[in-house]
Design a protein around this motif. Structure first.
Motif, short mmCIF file in Angstrom:
data_model
loop_
_atom_site.label_atom_id
_atom_site.label_comp_id
_atom_site.label_asym_id
_atom_site.label_seq_id
_atom_site.Cartn_x
_atom_site.Cartn_y
_atom_site.Cartn_z
N PHE A 35 -5.78 3.33 6.41
CA PHE A 35 -4.72 2.34 6.13
C PHE A 35 -4.96 1.11 6.89
N ALA A 77 -0.63 -5.57 4.89
CA ALA A 77 -1.93 -3.94 5.15
C ALA A 77 -2.01 -3.59 3.82
N PHE A 95 -3.92 0.04 1.72
CA PHE A 95 -4.39 1.05 1.15
C PHE A 95 -5.44 1.32 0.51
N CYS A 153 -5.66 -0.74 -2.53
CA CYS A 153 -4.62 -1.10 -2.90
C CYS A 153 -3.35 -1.25 -2.17
N MET A 154 -2.29 -2.29 -2.51
CA MET A 154 -1.77 -3.00 -1.80
C MET A 154 -1.10 -2.41 -1.48
N ALA A 155 -0.05 -2.15 0.37
CA ALA A 155 1.21 -2.06 1.08
C ALA A 155 2.35 -2.88 0.50
N ASN A 156 2.64 -2.66 -1.25
CA ASN A 156 3.85 -3.67 -1.37
C ASN A 156 5.32 -3.38 -0.16
N ASN A 157 5.32 -5.05 0.12
CA ASN A 157 6.96 -4.77 0.76
C ASN A 157 7.95 -4.60 -0.37
N PRO A 158 9.43 -5.05 0.61
CA PRO A 158 10.46 -5.07 -1.14
C PRO A 158 9.49 -6.60 -1.85
N ILE A 211 6.99 -5.42 -4.27
CA ILE A 211 7.72 -4.55 -5.47
C ILE A 211 8.26 -5.23 -6.51
#
Lengths: 413, 408
Positions: free
Chosen positions: A242, A249, A251, A330-335, A338
């Motif tokens: 991460f 951020a 992944f 791979c993107m760490a999505n926030n709401p 999403i």
């Protein structure tokens, strides 16, 4: 094709917030789930956030999120009259869902045995912090407590800080999925034999069952896995997974071996093209590169450099350009991410449901899975307090409007 | 492998192409509740938990000395079969004819390439129920991307929400989507079996880790859509409770989790600490004021918890109805926790190579048809037995295929 896999079956839902999601899943399968609320409304309608930040039992978005597709009736099952009505309802349903302290329903004369006497086909599903039996059965729980007692919490977080919880109510969610599974398995057996049963879900056990590998490391090698921040701790293979970037951020699993050769090579190529200096560029034969067996200092050196490289980009740049180049970031999505995410949009994952005011619509997740011959998804907003009282009491149970008025006056419904 | 016939899934037959965690666990639960499950394996593509020498007793070479694989694959038969062999089709056709359910979690498209996808299975057996597990789902622009548990956690928003507000997200040291997807998949399979019973119709089920995990973010998503409030990491705190945190206790890495929601719980909590004068100050009188002074609140509580054992704090708090729990380690779970022991969380099973050891029972209990967890198979252990007893091959047919290298 407008029905779900279990359309035509019916459930009564007595759960509080610990058990909302089980009924939500069953309702998405087509089951008619009737939420039974205390007169005046379920106390867990006070859980924030609230619609337009207006604190009101009809505005809890937590409640709205996890009670979709249910109908709502108000009924005081602690009053003798309420118990009689409940028993009448039990005659004509297939499932009862609940999350009370063990023994609570028994004391009201509504325990599994009593329900069975009324309807031997009934399936009672209980979702509680520690299960129906055992020395902690009456202990109080919450998402944080069951995560702690189930062994999930201790290993989550930074090494220099206390353990930290998973953001969403994950152990609740997992245990509700377990409850839905148990309920439908019990249903299969019931349809075959006519015999109902009691499904007992301990949220602590669900949490504990999430960690087979960590448990085995203790059982066989007497070692404990420790908190490791953004590194997934799996013993000798532990590497960073991460990575912070400019605005969030990503992944990305740092690993070697033949399977990761093309990914690592693509990353090195990218670094080279933008003239980024890194010890990673000294590796020439990627097929033979592996982190297993490397000294920790060398792994750290690589990771420090990769981390600096990722910091040069935004999460979107890393996700889009990274995938184009075969780096698989791979993107760490926030709401917000999403809601925009193309994969979810293209799979028609969203459905607009009426807001609590009945004026606008709110975007909600739609399906738990896709099916080719049936439609199993969220269709209706969560109900208002007692929204379906007339439906159920008059049209289905055959009471008169006079009866209903009297019961209302007595505080039963 | 004796199975009594009063199980929820007695008489249900599962062809299990599952691997890794999602596929293995999906098949395992079906087996634990009475289905006959044939796990297909091949030396051409060994499953990662069969090879990972995570434990000192495990070797890199022997596929049968991995307790991890064993945990993930109880109550199954193992069939060795090289799906890429030209004659594999003869075996697969028989397997499909035998099966009620097919479970798989290859990368989307793999079964089509192998020639054994849903359309193929349906042509042989119209009533077949097939469940596919994946990270992104079987369709959509990202369907073909590779992914593991961490991808599902990242994409669904779970990771961004986990950690401290002043730092980046942290990654949990336990699986997340990998253990959640199987629970949804078996729910869907069981519902599809009932639908088939009523209508005679089969079903194809597409379970996506991304989508299943995104559901638990719904309150945060609605908060954004309705209120334009973008939620992010908040440590251990929640809006409607205080204290709601993890506090240090006597000993090394010993912690207690405490969650005080109601005034009643707060009053008991203060009493147990001996009603120190600070608890009477206006800064801590109401939930609202405690939320405003939460840093100081947590520091004060820590000063008290530090002098007590986690077990003692839990027991006194719980005796008064205050939610509190030891932040337990795997050692605590395995050796101390009386609740897990009393409820039979671990089931001792004897494995021919590893010996007797504990296996977690499925995480839900059925009163009339309890799970009957049986040890996991050695690699290819039942190949001949399956072919001759379940699939109706003669010994000669089996031997001929074996000689051609189909069962590798």
């Amino acid at each position: 094709m407008s029905q779900g896999l279990l359309s035509g079956y019916r459930a009564l839902d007595l759960t509080d917030h610990k058990g909302f999601v089980c009924g939500k899943i069953l309702a998405a399968l087509g089951i008619d789930v009737m939420k039974i609320e205390k007169p005046g409304g379920d106390p867990d309608r006070n859980i924030p956030p609230f619609y337009q930040d207006r604190k009101d039992p009809e505005n809890s978005l937590y409640w709205a999120a996890f009670n979709t597709d249910k109908r709502s009736i108000t009924l005081d099952i602690q009053s003798p009259q309420g118990q009689e009505i409940f028993k009448k309802l039990v005659k004509n349903v297939d499932f009862v869902l609940e999350s009370h302290e063990p023994g609570f329903l028994d004391d009201l004369g509504l325990g599994y045995q009593s329900l069975c006497d009324i309807n031997p086909r009934i399936i009672l599903t209980s979702i509680t912090p520690f299960g129906q039996t055992g020395p902690y059965a009456h202990y109080k729980g919450s998402e944080l407590i069951v995560s702690a007692m189930g062994g999930v919490l201790l290993t989550n977080g930074d090494p220099d800080r206390p353990p930290v919880r998973e953001g969403p109510d994950s152990n609740y969610f997992q245990s509700n999925a377990a409850a839905a599974a148990g309920t439908v398995l019990a249903h299969l057996y019931r349809e075959k034999t006519g015999q109902g049963q009691h499904v007992d879900v301990s949220q602590q056990e669900v949490a504990a069952s999430r960690s087979p590998s960590n448990l085995l490391v203790w059982m066989f090698d007497k070692k404990l896995i420790h908190r490791s921040g953004n590194i997934r701790n799996v013993g000798a293979r532990s590497t960073r997974q991460f990575w912070p970037c400019k605005d969030g951020a990503v992944f990305w699993m740092f690993a070697g071996g033949r399977e990761r050769a093309s990914v690592n090579q693509a990353l090195a190529q990218w670094m080279r093209e933008v003239n980024f200096e890194s010890p990673f560029l000294n590796i020439s034969y990627w097929e033979a590169f592996d982190v297993i067996g490397l000294p920790k200092e060398t792994i750290n050196l690589y990771q420090e450099s990769i981390g600096r490289f990722f910091m040069k980009f935004t999460k979107k740049e890393l996700a889009e350009e990274g995938v184009k180049r075969g780096v698989e970031t791979c993107m760490a999505n926030n709401p917000a991410d999403i809601l925009e995410y193309v994969q979810l949009r293209e799979r028609h994952f969203w459905i607009d449901l009426e807001d609590p005011d009945g004026q606008k619509t709110l975007t909600n997740p739609k399906h738990f899975f896709l099916c080719n011959h049936t439609e199993n998804y969220v269709r209706r907003r969560a109900p208002r307090i007692g929204e379906n009282n007339d439906d159920v009491y008059i049209n289905e149970l055959g009471l008169t409007s006079m009866d209903v008025a009297v019961l209302k006056e007595a505080g039963v419904i | 492998m004796s199975i009594t016939n009063n199980q929820a899934l007695t008489d249900i037959k599962v062809l299990d192409f599952g691997w890794g965690l999602v596929g293995s666990i999906t098949g395992k639960y079906l087996g634990d509740f009475g289905a006959q499950v044939i796990r297909v394996e091949s030396s051409k593509r060994m499953d990662m938990p069969r090879m990972n020498p995570m434990l000192s007793m495990s070797s890199a070479k022997n596929p049968d000395d991995k307790p991890w694989f064993t945990h993930l694959n109880t109550s199954k038969y193992s069939l060795r079969l090289n799906l890429k062999h030209p004659k594999a089709k003869e075996v697969v056709e028989r397997l499909i004819r035998w099966a009620d359910v097919i479970n798989e979690n290859f990368s989307p498209g793999t079964l089509t390439k192998l020639g054994f996808d849903y359309e193929f299975a349906k042509a042989i057996k119209p009533q077949i129920i097939m469940v596919s597990g994946s990270v992104y789902g079987q369709t959509g622009p990202h369907a073909n991307r590779g992914g593991i548990d961490g991808n599902g956690a990242a994409l669904s928003g779970y990771l961004d929400a986990t950690g401290w507000p002043d730092r980046g997200p942290v990654i949990p040291n336990v699986p997340y989507g990998d253990v959640l997807v199987p629970l949804i998949s078996i729910t869907a399979v069981a519902a599809a079996l009932d639908y088939r019973r009523r209508t005679g119709e089969g079903q194809y089920i597409d379970s996506s880790m991304l989508e299943i995990c995104t559901h638990q973010m719904t309150p945060a998503l609605l908060d954004l859509v309705a209120n334009n409030n973008l939620q992010t990491r908040n440590g251990n705190r929640v809006i409607h409770a205080a204290p709601h945190a993890v506090f240090p206790c006597l000993g090394d890495d010993q912690w207690i989790a405490i969650a005080v929601f109601t005034d009643d719980e707060w009053n008991h909590f203060c009493r147990i600490m001996g009603n120190p004068s600070w608890t009477k100050a206006p800064e801590f009188a109401t939930l609202e004021s405690r939320k405003q002074n939460e840093d100081e609140l947590e520091e004060r509580v820590s000063q008290w918890t530090r002098n007590h054992s986690a077990e003692e704090v839990m027991k006194t708090m719980q005796a008064s109805g205050v939610p509190a729990g030891i932040v337990q380690s795997m050692q605590d779970l395995y050796e101390h926790d009386p609740q897990l022991k009393d409820r039979g969380f671990l089931v001792d099973l004897e494995h021919p190579v590893i010996g007797i050891f504990g296996h977690p029972a499925p995480p839900f209990k059925l009163s009339e048809t309890p799970a009957q967890v049986r040890t996991s198979p050695c690699f290819g252990e039942h190949t001949r037995y399956i072919c001759t007893e379940f699939l109706g091959m003669t010994d000669n047919m089996f031997n001929a295929l074996e000689q051609q290298g189909v069962f590798e």
